[in-house]
Enzyme design. Structure first.
Site, mmCIF file in Angstrom:
data_model
loop_
_atom_site.group_PDB
_atom_site.id
_atom_site.type_symbol
_atom_site.label_atom_id
_atom_site.label_comp_id
_atom_site.label_asym_id
_atom_site.label_seq_id
_atom_site.Cartn_x
_atom_site.Cartn_y
_atom_site.Cartn_z
ATOM 1 N N LYS A 63 0.825 -1.205 0.000
ATOM 2 C CA LYS A 63 0.000 0.000 0.000
ATOM 3 C C LYS A 63 0.865 1.264 0.000
ATOM 4 O O LYS A 63 0.369 2.362 0.257
ATOM 5 C CB LYS A 63 -0.927 0.022 1.235
ATOM 6 N N ILE B 208 0.227 -4.591 19.743
ATOM 7 C CA ILE B 208 -1.181 -4.702 20.123
ATOM 8 C C ILE B 208 -1.742 -6.073 19.733
ATOM 9 O O ILE B 208 -2.611 -6.619 20.396
ATOM 10 C CB ILE B 208 -2.015 -3.602 19.415
ATOM 11 N N THR B 209 -1.250 -6.602 18.627
ATOM 12 C CA THR B 209 -1.743 -7.857 18.058
ATOM 13 C C THR B 209 -1.928 -8.958 19.100
ATOM 14 O O THR B 209 -1.058 -9.169 19.934
ATOM 15 C CB THR B 209 -0.736 -8.362 16.999
ATOM 16 N N GLU C 88 -2.128 -10.120 37.965
ATOM 17 C CA GLU C 88 -3.073 -11.221 37.976
ATOM 18 C C GLU C 88 -2.313 -12.522 38.158
ATOM 19 O O GLU C 88 -1.079 -12.540 38.092
ATOM 20 C CB GLU C 88 -3.928 -11.240 36.704
ATOM 21 N N HIS D 49 5.910 -31.148 34.753
ATOM 22 C CA HIS D 49 6.510 -30.495 35.915
ATOM 23 C C HIS D 49 7.314 -29.257 35.558
ATOM 24 O O HIS D 49 7.627 -28.454 36.437
ATOM 25 C CB HIS D 49 7.443 -31.480 36.629
#
Lengths: 375, 290
Positions: free
Chosen positions: B43, B96-97, B209, B248
């Site tokens: 492009k 971001i992917t 988390e 393990h």
């Protein structure tokens, strides 16, 4: 994507890692001829969980009667809750020494880790914690690869004698090739058996392929869901994990969903599941309701949504559609804020939802209250 | 000056003509980001969203002084896109992917490490300095300029924490999403150290988390380098069921780290207050800053 032992051993063979001759059977009448030629034999339940030996999933047999009895006992049973549909039969090895060898990912450092211990076996994790010096770890930069020299020096460091060292080095190098080719999270042999005649043979095989790489290996793709509902959710493209409580949970984003479980527990509630509608699935809120409500334990649903990439108005439309067809058969508490929340809340009100909040403090408290029979 | 990006940061968008790239590059520009150009193979020569598009990063780098880039290409093209950007000398890459195989991530992180390039992500909501610039998909309307730095492993939960911070009157200096993948380019300690040096940040909030060991790693750093900047934490997944694993190796590598208890214990032993629910994080910040 976890591989069954028999699947892993198939690729071990392709990579030249020595395994005992084996047969895979799925009905009690099979494998008798193989057993006669390879008795005494080990009969191993094919389940996707660790610790199956300790859980009674591995038996030995030296007579035909024993073989038939153990095979019919294991097939159709459950090991650690996993149904046993296939068994692997192999000749019992005369093991002199059990070695551990494996490759995994060090997430924090962004490297592959080679792990080797001359004292393998089922207690390897305890050994690693108690006597770390007996477990050799070597960091591998994926772009540099794992050279035969490094493999060989690690094997020497672990204290192997020359005769077995060469075979163990060779096995480690091949296991690394497999780890890379199959884009593994884990590739592990425990135990790698050194027999009394000095042969080195992979007595077990553990391979776990990253889900992202799974489409490249379609022959191994399987449904690893543990309940029927998880399986249904998977088919619908929703991430669902069943838990033991009575509050159905729907939320957008894995992190927010986990926090939602923490919030409900904080208020004395007990979550019945984890269900994520986000990314490509955020318009599927309607289907999500069906999954959550199919769990008969669910007395109330808590929907926790923060519009970001996934828009609240789209989620609300899904919930409204579920309500319109009468699917929301228990009270539903909704917390909705962020992108598209204003429109979303309007849609919800029109659809007849009553318990709508703008944050998850009040909403979480309310959902927990309703789950305890409050009104 | 805020950490990593501000209004002067020159940005390239990789995959700018794609659906995701177009949607988010437009919003980046609207939030003040100085988007200089984009890259989409095939492009080149076009103008998209008012900026020139190039076939290769090398061409883009010849024509612009690029400080940072955002990667929005599909997963299968991501490794090449990141490698191309780090080879062209772009010093800061935000991936971001989502859905990239972690082995590909290991490869582009290793290459970037050798070139001294900082990578954030993959699978990150990106980075946002309110009122100045953003690379990624974080909702600008959910944050306001302020003096609390936020570092998070989550997407939506990041916005939730910012929401409660704002309610207590605390805006954000910069919000950094580390990404939700098993292997990511930057961890809590890397970014916390940037906030420590930043005069525009009074306190830092981390949103961790379960899984991995980066919260414990930060706890180790804080213990050895105290007193640092005031730090509050929330760890999501205290009540989540433990994942079942095969083999393990994972347990040997993590050595007991990874659970919410391990992370909370490590942080608290380092003197960091850990919130039990999201809104408590903002209350801890209020207690620390007054």
């Amino acid at each position: 994507m976890k591989l069954f032992e028999y699947e892993a051993k198939k690729i071990f063979r392709e990579f030249g890692i020595p395994v005992s001759p084996y047969r895979v059977i799925s009905s009690p009448g099979e494998g008798l001829e193989f057993f006669r030629e390879n008795s005494p034999a080990v009969i191993k339940a094919q389940v996707l969980t660790g610790g199956r030996g300790k859980a009674g999933g591995i038996k030995t047999a030296s007579t035909e009667e024993e073989y038939l009895e153990k095979v019919s006992g294991l097939l159709g049973s459950a090991v650690k809750g996993f149904p046993v549909k296939k068994l692997l039969i192999e000749k019992k090895l005369d093991i002199r020494r059990e070695v551990y060898t494996g490759f995994g990912i060090d997430r924090l450092r962004g490297d592959i880790l080679f792990i080797l211990s001359a004292e393998g076996g089922v207690d390897i994790e305890e050994l690693a914690a108690r006597s770390p010096s007996l477990v050799i770890r070597k960091r591998i930069d994926i772009l540099e690869g794992f050279s035969p020299e490094r493999a060989s020096s690690a094997v020497k460091e672990a204290g192997f004698e020359a005769a077995e060292a060469e075979q163990i080095t060779d096995t480690a190098i091949k296991l690394y090739e497999l780890f890379i080719k199959f884009e593994c999270r884990l590739a592990e042999i425990n135990p790698l058996a050194v027999t009394s005649s000095g042969e080195v043979i992979a007595a077990d095989a553990r391979v776990d392929i990253y889900d992202e790489a799974a489409p490249g290996f379609p022959e191994f793709i399987k449904d690893e869901s543990e309940t029927e509902l998880e399986s249904r959710a998977r088919a619908a493209g929703l991430g669902y994990v069943q838990l033991s409580g009575n509050i159905g949970v729907i939320g957008n984003g894995a992190g927010l969903n986990m926090a939602t479980l923490d919030i409900l527990t904080h208020f004395g509630g007990r979550p019945a599941n984890f269900l994520e509608v986000s990314g490509r699935t955020y318009h599927k809120a309607s289907e999500a309701i069906d999954i959550v409500i199919s769990n008969p334990a669910v007395k109330v649903i808590f929907g926790n949504f923060f519009g970001c990439i996934s828009r609240c108005d789209v989620i609300a439309e899904g919930l409204a559609a579920a309500a319109a067809r009468g699917a929301v058969s228990v009270p539903m508490v909704i917390s909705m804020r962020g992108t598209g929340a204003e429109e979303g809340v309007e849609t919800l009100k029109k659809a007849g939802f009553r318990e709508i909040y703008s944050d998850d403090i009040e909403a979480g408290r309310r959902a927990a209250e309703l789950s305890r029979g409050g009104s | 000056m805020p950490v990593l990006i501000d209004s002067s940061t020159g940005i390239m968008v990789s995959g700018i003509t794609g659906r995701e790239g177009t949607f988010h590059a437009e919003r980046m520009i609207a939030s003040g980001a100085r988007v200089l150009c984009g890259v989409t193979p095939g492009k080149g020569g076009k103008v998209h969203l008012g900026v020139p598009v190039y076939d290769t990063v090398a061409e883009a780098a010849e024509n612009h002084k690029i400080d940072a880039c955002g990667i929005f290409v599909p997963a299968r093209a991501a490794r090449d896109a990141v490698d191309e950007a780090s080879a062209a000398g772009i010093g800061f890459i935000v991936v971001i992917t989502e859905g990239i195989c972690p082995h590909d991530t290991l490869r582009f992180i290793s290459a970037a490490r050798r070139r001294g390039v900082r990578v954030i992500g993959p699978n990150t909501p990106g980075i946002l300095t309110p009122g100045e610039s953003k690379i990624g998909v974080l909702a600008s309307e959910a944050v306001e300029k302020g003096r609390v730095g936020v570092i998070s492993r989550s997407g939506t939960l990041t916005v939730e924490i910012c929401h409660y911070l704002l309610r207590q009157g605390y805006g954000q200096s910069t919000v950094v999403g580390l990404g939700g993948d098993p292997v990511v380019g930057s961890n809590f300690t890397d970014i916390y150290r940037l906030f420590e040096e930043d005069d525009d940040t009074d306190a830092v909030v981390i949103v961790g988390e379960i899984g991995g060991g980066m919260e414990e790693d930060l706890a180790g750093y804080v213990r050895e380098n105290s007193p640092g900047k005031p730090l509050a934490a929330f760890i999501a997944g205290r009540c989540a069921p433990e994942g079942k694993r095969l083999g393990h190796a994972g347990a040997i590598i993590e050595g007991g780290k990874g659970s919410a208890e391990s992370k909370i214990k490590a942080l608290e032993e380092a003197g960091v207050r850990v919130a039990r629910v999201p809104w408590e994080t903002a209350e801890i910040v209020r207690d620390m800053l007054g």
